[in-house]
Design a protein around this motif. Structure first.
Motif, PDB file in Angstrom:
ATOM      1  N   GLN A  48      -3.399   1.965  -6.554  1.00  0.00           N
ATOM      2  CA  GLN A  48      -2.114   2.005  -7.275  1.00  0.00           C
ATOM      3  C   GLN A  48      -1.399   0.654  -7.208  1.00  0.00           C
ATOM      4  N   PRO A  49      -0.815   0.201  -8.323  1.00  0.00           N
ATOM      5  CA  PRO A  49      -0.062  -1.064  -8.312  1.00  0.00           C
ATOM      6  C   PRO A  49       1.013  -1.111  -7.230  1.00  0.00           C
ATOM      7  N   ALA A  55       1.700  -3.962  -0.241  1.00  0.00           N
ATOM      8  CA  ALA A  55       0.872  -4.452   0.861  1.00  0.00           C
ATOM      9  C   ALA A  55       0.760  -5.973   0.829  1.00  0.00           C
ATOM     10  N   ALA A  56       0.598  -6.532  -0.361  1.00  0.00           N
ATOM     11  CA  ALA A  56       0.527  -7.991  -0.490  1.00  0.00           C
ATOM     12  C   ALA A  56       1.835  -8.639  -0.041  1.00  0.00           C
ATOM     13  N   ARG A  87      -1.805   2.272   4.882  1.00  0.00           N
ATOM     14  CA  ARG A  87      -0.503   2.727   4.395  1.00  0.00           C
ATOM     15  C   ARG A  87      -0.653   3.555   3.119  1.00  0.00           C
ATOM     16  N   MET A  88       0.439   4.220   2.734  1.00  0.00           N
ATOM     17  CA  MET A  88       0.487   4.974   1.498  1.00  0.00           C
ATOM     18  C   MET A  88       1.764   4.606   0.763  1.00  0.00           C
ATOM     19  N   THR A  89       1.763   4.838  -0.545  1.00  0.00           N
ATOM     20  CA  THR A  89       2.989   4.647  -1.310  1.00  0.00           C
ATOM     21  C   THR A  89       3.951   5.765  -0.939  1.00  0.00           C
ATOM     22  N   ASP A 176       4.770  15.727   5.125  1.00  0.00           N
ATOM     23  CA  ASP A 176       4.141  14.498   4.654  1.00  0.00           C
ATOM     24  C   ASP A 176       2.847  14.283   5.451  1.00  0.00           C
ATOM     25  N   LEU A 177       1.864  13.678   4.810  1.00  0.00           N
ATOM     26  CA  LEU A 177       0.639  13.343   5.533  1.00  0.00           C
ATOM     27  C   LEU A 177       0.907  12.310   6.619  1.00  0.00           C
ATOM     28  N   ASN A 178       1.937  11.483   6.382  1.00  0.00           N
ATOM     29  CA  ASN A 178       2.283  10.446   7.349  1.00  0.00           C
ATOM     30  C   ASN A 178       3.799  10.279   7.382  1.00  0.00           C
TER      31      ASN A 178
END
Length: 318
Positions: A48-49, A55-56, A87-89, A176-178
């Protein structure tokens, strides 16, 4: 959808008019085979963008025009990829409460609020924020009963009345998963990085929202939303109306998982508020008479009610 098509769509429908930098990056990546090859090496949910760009940036990417960003990304991909993988969005945008409030304000009596995909739980406090609505008949402010909040959420309303009251939330929980911890420096740094580059007001608001959540932490459960939801519904106060809500969460579930979630909420004794992209729920999309054009679709018990800005900045009644 190919990765190139996904980035092209993100540029045209999500970032255009909202983040010029992300629009430029995404549109250019859609035509850049070398960068696309790096992204295609990731698991599909990680391409995903929003996730790649955040992350960048967390790894130190310059907020610069695409040629400079591209050069940095190719050189530092080995530092960016582990962040993407870990990580996740989880864009925990409290501003979305401004578009949820017109529905929540209709509920009489105590409310037990459950959010699917809660991140740090910032959308579980619609009763603790102030709202500045620009409505058809002018600007109006809505405050908690105790007075104005340190968090003020702006929103343009079209075709719907300004809510006259805030919900009486007596219990709040999230899945939430995280789950993210507002008192964890790294979690908060990630949430801040998920805010799009030009959105300085959203970044400023994030710290105020975090303080609200830290003063009265919600119950956050780590787990799958389908598996954990029935248990949370059972834990909710019996004299409260249970409301399950979610915003921009379902695209991260595969279609079968999405269907199981929808079947589950429809079978439980509760009110269901979804705020998702128009392609996330086909049965809701089929009820629309025109495209949401990059906005989310706010629905009540599976019936579309409004088009909403992705970060809660607008709400247009259908």
């Amino acid at each position: 959808m190919t990765t190139a098509a996904g980035y092209e769509r993100f540029a045209a429908l999500e970032a255009r008019g909202v983040s010029p930098l992300y629009e430029e990056w995404a549109a250019a990546i859609a035509e850049d085979p070398e960068v696309l090859a790096l992204i295609d090496g990731l698991p599909r949910p990680k391409r995903q963008p929003n996730l790649v760009f955040a992350a960048a940036r967390l790894a130190g990417a310059p907020l610069a025009r695409y040629p400079e960003f591209r050069e940095w990304l190719l050189a530092w991909w080995s530092a960016v990829e582990p962040i993407i993988q870990s990580r996740m969005t989880q864009t925990n945008e409290a501003g979305r409460c401004a578009v949820l409030l017109p529905l929540l304000s209709r509920i009489e009596g105590p409310v037990a609020l459950i959010e699917a995909g809660a991140s740090a739980g910032f959308c579980l406090y619609p009763d603790r924020y102030s709202y500045r609505y620009q409505a058809d008949d002018g600007e109006q402010l809505v405050h908690p009963a105790a007075g104005s909040s340190t968090v003020e959420l702006p929103c343009t309303l079209t075709g719907t009345a300004v809510p006259e009251r805030l919900p009486d939330v007596v219990w709040r929980a999230g899945i939430d998963l995280n789950p993210l911890d507002v008192q964890d420096f790294e979690d908060m740094a990630w949430l801040e990085t998920l805010v799009w580059p030009e959105h300085s007001e959203r970044r400023k608001r994030l710290s105020a929202v975090a303080k609200v959540a830290a003063e009265d932490p919600p119950l956050l459960v780590r787990g799958d939303i389908v598996e954990a939801l029935p248990q949370l519904v059972d834990k909710a106060p019996k004299d409260a109306t249970v409301v399950v809500l979610h915003s921009a969460v379902l695209p991260y579930l595969d279609p079968d998982h999405r269907r199981r979630f929808v079947d589950l909420v429809k079978g439980l004794d509760l009110i269901w508020i979804s705020n998702e992209g128009e392609t996330a729920l086909p049965e809701i999309k089929d009820q629309l008479t025109r495209s949401a054009e990059g906005n989310l679709v706010l629905s009540l018990n599976g019936v579309p009610q409004a088009f909403t800005g992705p970060h809660g900045q607008s709400c247009e009644a259908l």
